[in-house]
Design a protein around this motif. Sequence first.
Motif, PDB file in Angstrom:
ATOM      1  N   ASN A 133       0.822  -1.213   0.000  1.00 18.90           N
ATOM      2  CA  ASN A 133       0.000   0.000   0.000  1.00 18.90           C
ATOM      3  C   ASN A 133       0.855   1.262   0.000  1.00 18.90           C
ATOM      4  O   ASN A 133       0.492   2.259  -0.631  1.00 18.90           O
ATOM      5  N   ARG A 134       1.975   1.235   0.680  1.00 19.52           N
ATOM      6  CA  ARG A 134       2.858   2.408   0.676  1.00 19.52           C
ATOM      7  C   ARG A 134       3.447   2.648  -0.713  1.00 19.52           C
ATOM      8  O   ARG A 134       3.497   3.777  -1.179  1.00 19.52           O
ATOM      9  N   ILE A 135       3.876   1.568  -1.341  1.00 18.65           N
ATOM     10  CA  ILE A 135       4.414   1.680  -2.706  1.00 18.65           C
ATOM     11  C   ILE A 135       3.307   2.108  -3.658  1.00 18.65           C
ATOM     12  O   ILE A 135       3.468   3.027  -4.457  1.00 18.65           O
ATOM     13  N   GLY A 136       2.169   1.422  -3.581  1.00 19.76           N
ATOM     14  CA  GLY A 136       1.062   1.704  -4.488  1.00 19.76           C
ATOM     15  C   GLY A 136       0.501   3.098  -4.343  1.00 19.76           C
ATOM     16  O   GLY A 136       0.063   3.707  -5.329  1.00 19.76           O
ATOM     17  N   HIS A 137       0.528   3.645  -3.119  1.00 18.57           N
ATOM     18  CA  HIS A 137      -0.041   4.980  -2.886  1.00 18.57           C
ATOM     19  C   HIS A 137       0.762   6.077  -3.570  1.00 18.57           C
ATOM     20  O   HIS A 137       0.287   7.199  -3.708  1.00 18.57           O
ATOM     21  N   GLN A 138       1.951   5.748  -4.045  1.00 16.22           N
ATOM     22  CA  GLN A 138       2.717   6.713  -4.838  1.00 16.22           C
ATOM     23  C   GLN A 138       2.037   6.997  -6.174  1.00 16.22           C
ATOM     24  O   GLN A 138       2.239   8.058  -6.752  1.00 16.22           O
ATOM     25  N   GLN A 139       1.246   6.035  -6.631  1.00 10.26           N
ATOM     26  CA  GLN A 139       0.626   6.166  -7.952  1.00 10.26           C
ATOM     27  C   GLN A 139      -0.897   6.013  -7.927  1.00 10.26           C
ATOM     28  O   GLN A 139      -1.562   6.475  -8.841  1.00 10.26           O
ATOM     29  N   PHE A 140      -1.432   5.373  -6.915  1.00  5.93           N
ATOM     30  CA  PHE A 140      -2.865   5.089  -6.862  1.00  5.93           C
ATOM     31  C   PHE A 140      -3.512   5.793  -5.678  1.00  5.93           C
ATOM     32  O   PHE A 140      -2.879   6.020  -4.653  1.00  5.93           O
ATOM     33  N   SER A 141      -4.807   6.066  -5.814  1.00  5.72           N
ATOM     34  CA  SER A 141      -5.569   6.594  -4.684  1.00  5.72           C
ATOM     35  C   SER A 141      -5.872   5.449  -3.717  1.00  5.72           C
ATOM     36  O   SER A 141      -5.742   4.266  -4.064  1.00  5.72           O
ATOM     37  N   VAL A 142      -6.306   5.792  -2.528  1.00  4.18           N
ATOM     38  CA  VAL A 142      -6.667   4.770  -1.537  1.00  4.18           C
ATOM     39  C   VAL A 142      -7.821   3.912  -2.064  1.00  4.18           C
ATOM     40  O   VAL A 142      -7.827   2.695  -1.893  1.00  4.18           O
ATOM     41  N   GLY A 143      -8.789   4.536  -2.708  1.00  4.79           N
ATOM     42  CA  GLY A 143      -9.909   3.784  -3.284  1.00  4.79           C
ATOM     43  C   GLY A 143      -9.444   2.799  -4.342  1.00  4.79           C
ATOM     44  O   GLY A 143      -9.924   1.663  -4.397  1.00  4.79           O
TER      45      GLY A 143
END
Length: 120
Positions: free
Chosen positions: A62-72
């Motif tokens: 989630n930390r890596i993904g949140h660089q490019q994606f929204s929480v939703g």
Amino acid sequence: MQALQSLPIPLQTVLLLTLSNVFMTFAWYGHLKNLSTAPWYVAALISWGIALFEYLLQVPANRIGHQQFSVGQLKIMQEVITLTVFVPFALIYLKEPLKLDYLWAALCMVGAVYFIFRAQ
């Protein structure tokens, strides 16, 4: 871990979430097969131990993904991955019958993916 960092962020996220979900699925449902005669608190403690590995993968995902994606977007991605991991687990490991409801659930998830990832 170095090899993972060389991959694009979406792929890192999906790989980590997939591995996380394998642990999560075993933690949540594996005891139904392996520990069905054990007291519930034994199953809970063992499941909690397995879930630790889930969190060790899910939090970085989630930390890596949140660089490019929204929480939703991360949440819907995780739910799609969960269904993708759960269905084979239920069929192969728990020997549950294949149900058409899995297809309907998957189609609902396709709709969720469309709405959460569509351009605004």
